[in-house]
Design an enzyme around this catalytic site. Structure first.
Site, PDB file in Angstrom:
ATOM      1  N   LYS A   1       1.939  53.698  29.214  1.00 45.88           N
ATOM      2  CA  LYS A   1       2.209  55.103  29.553  1.00 45.88           C
ATOM      3  C   LYS A   1       3.701  55.289  29.844  1.00 45.88           C
ATOM      4  CE  LYS A   1       0.628  53.769  34.111  1.00 45.88           C
ATOM      5  NZ  LYS A   1       1.024  54.395  35.343  1.00 45.88           N
TER       6      LYS A   1
ATOM      7  N   ARG B   1      -6.166  57.367  45.937  1.00 43.56           N
ATOM      8  CA  ARG B   1      -5.446  58.225  45.002  1.00 43.56           C
ATOM      9  C   ARG B   1      -6.500  58.785  44.046  1.00 43.56           C
ATOM     10  NH1 ARG B   1      -0.441  55.850  41.510  1.00 43.56           N
ATOM     11  NH2 ARG B   1      -2.192  54.939  40.379  1.00 43.56           N
TER      12      ARG B   1
ATOM     13  N   TYR C   1      36.174  59.400  41.574  1.00 44.71           N
ATOM     14  CA  TYR C   1      35.858  60.578  42.396  1.00 44.71           C
ATOM     15  C   TYR C   1      35.907  60.243  43.882  1.00 44.71           C
ATOM     16  CZ  TYR C   1      34.335  63.248  38.351  1.00 44.71           C
ATOM     17  OH  TYR C   1      34.294  63.932  37.168  1.00 44.71           O
TER      18      TYR C   1
ATOM     19  N   MET D   1      29.164  60.397  35.801  1.00 43.06           N
ATOM     20  CA  MET D   1      28.125  60.736  34.818  1.00 43.06           C
ATOM     21  C   MET D   1      28.161  59.804  33.599  1.00 43.06           C
ATOM     22  SD  MET D   1      27.484  64.342  32.882  1.00 43.06           S
ATOM     23  CE  MET D   1      27.321  65.282  34.387  1.00 43.06           C
TER      24      MET D   1
HETATM   25  C1  LIG Z   1      -4.485  52.626  36.660  1.00 40.78           C
HETATM   26  C2  LIG Z   1      -3.337  51.733  36.345  1.00 40.78           C
HETATM   27  N1  LIG Z   1      -3.576  50.522  35.854  1.00 40.78           N
HETATM   28  C3  LIG Z   1      -2.562  49.670  35.564  1.00 40.78           C
HETATM   29  C4  LIG Z   1      -1.245  50.013  35.761  1.00 40.78           C
HETATM   30  C5  LIG Z   1      -0.148  49.026  35.452  1.00 40.78           C
HETATM   31  O1  LIG Z   1       0.530  48.690  36.627  1.00 40.78           O
HETATM   32  P1  LIG Z   1       1.741  47.661  36.632  1.00 40.78           P
HETATM   33  O2  LIG Z   1       2.818  48.278  35.822  1.00 40.78           O
HETATM   34  O3  LIG Z   1       2.112  47.533  38.045  1.00 40.78           O
HETATM   35  O4  LIG Z   1       1.236  46.412  36.017  1.00 40.78           O
HETATM   36  C6  LIG Z   1      -0.963  51.267  36.282  1.00 40.78           C
HETATM   37  C7  LIG Z   1       0.425  51.654  36.525  1.00 40.78           C
HETATM   38  O5  LIG Z   1       0.794  52.298  37.435  1.00 40.78           O
HETATM   39  C8  LIG Z   1      -2.037  52.157  36.575  1.00 40.78           C
HETATM   40  O6  LIG Z   1      -1.810  53.379  37.089  1.00 40.78           O
END
Ligand SMILES: Cc1ncc(COP(=O)(O)O)c(C=O)c1O
Length: 359
Positions: A34, A129, A254, A302
């Site tokens: 992701k 969560r 700066y 920047m």
């Molecule tokens: C539900 C879930 N599984 C697995 C992961 C992978 O976690 P990590 O990058 O700490 O291995 C995440 C990442 O936040 C997650 O939200």
């Protein structure tokens, strides 16, 4: 052309997947890709990780990009769906949502889908969560199992809150509570993120879900990827674009935040917060100049930052600079920046050119 680049080492990525497999040999791997694969490029990472058993993403959008690009592995929507109108696409592409709350369950029950879908049941074992309370595991399982739109409840998934801290016994409690609550339920289990995979063997189960470790970075507090046999995948690099000869007492950058304590050479590197390098980094932080550590001085701007070249008399414009990655762990930079490596990797800016390295 501006030399600021993120080099993505695909061989290191595959190596890290192999490390994950070696560490959890009896588990299948759902690779968390992701957020644009933590800034590494979701498609390139998915293609390079052809050996992964499944991929985990945060949205239908990400899942569609993967499928439309020919990725064939199972794709799990780690947060399920965000509204019922996503369900037909999920069913058409056979994505696998994690069902984590009553609203999702009801929408799934009420939907009219072209084909039933596989789902994970997401349980809250203490992170508070996402996920149903453990006490509801049985009843939610039964409802999912009875739902005409569900072909298979693959199993129960949960997420660890404190696995990065080896001294925190909360992980052991989460594991015990999760196993107890799900003991009578059929199907598979998935618990471990990278920290769980590396440090909590009891969390391995049938599916592990590593993210950060695949990118070569340690998920453990104070840890370094190399300690786990991991290799950094992203190297953020640039080059010196100017070298100044300054006099004692002259100020740099700066706010004149650095005053030269003696006559000295100062290097200007083409990288700054506009590339994703944290502005508030300062004393104690190094970059690598042709492989040698060189201290950062003055304020990060920047597009540029400045370094102390007193010990590099040979340094010239055009010399290669590494900001993090090979030879300079992003974990170290994150510690100085008061953040976590996840954030630094995810927020490399779009203007940074990305190069693949696949020896
Ligand atoms: C539900 C879930 N599984 C697995 C992961 C992978 O976690 P990590 O990058 O700490 O291995 C995440 C990442 O936040 C997650 O939200």
């Amino acid at each position: 052309m501006r030399a600021t680049q993120a080099v993505i080492d695909l061989a290191a990525l595959r190596h890290n997947l192999a490390r994950a497999r070696a560490q959890a040999p009896n588990s299948r791997i759902l690779a968390a890709i992701k957020a644009n694969a933590y800034g590494h490029g979701m498609l390139r990472v998915a293609q390079a990780l052809a050996d992964a058993d499944a991929f985990g993403v945060a949205s239908l959008d990400e899942a569609l990009q993967l499928r439309d690009s020919g990725i064939r592995q199972a794709i799990v929507l780690l947060e399920g769906f965000f509204s019922a109108d996503e369900l037909p696409s999920i069913a058409a592409r056979q994505f696998i949502p994690a069902i984590h709350c009553l609203e999702q369950l009801e929408q799934l029950e009420q939907a009219r889908l072209p084909a039933p879908i596989n789902v994970w049941l997401k349980l809250d074992s203490g992170m508070h969560r996402l996920g149903f309370p453990l006490a509801q595991a049985q009843t939610i399982w039964q409802r999912l199992n009875a739902c005409a739109n569900v072909s298979c409840v693959i199993g129960c998934m949960t997420h660890l809150a404190c696995a990065d801290n080896l001294d925190d016994d909360f992980t052991a409690r989460q594991l015990a509570d999760f196993h107890q609550a799900t003991a009578s339920l059929p199907g598979e289990r998935s618990i471990a993120n990278s920290a769980g995979l590396l440090a909590w063997p009891d969390a391995h189960a049938q599916w592990v879900r590593p993210g950060l470790m695949l990118y070569g970075v340690s998920p453990l507090l104070g840890g370094r990827g190399a300690q786990h046999g991991l290799r950094p995948v992203m190297t953020l690099r640039s080059e010196l674009i100017a070298v100044k000869e300054l006099k004692r007492g002259e100020a740099v950058g700066y706010g004149g935040a650095f005053i030269c304590p003696q006559d000295m050479r100062v290097g200007v590197v083409a990288a700054g917060y506009g590339d994703g390098y944290p502005r508030h980094l300062g004393a104690g932080v190094s970059v690598l100049l042709k492989g040698e550590r060189v201290p950062l001085i003055g304020r990060v701007a920047m597009d540029m930052l400045t370094v102390d070249l007193r010990r590099q008399p040979q340094a010239r414009p055009g010399d290669a600079v590494v900001l993090w990655g090979e030879g300079l762990p992003v974990e170290e930079i994150a510690e100085h920046a008061g953040t976590i490596p996840y954030e630094l990797l995810c927020r490399v800016m779009p203007r940074v050119e990305v190069l693949e390295h696949d020896p």
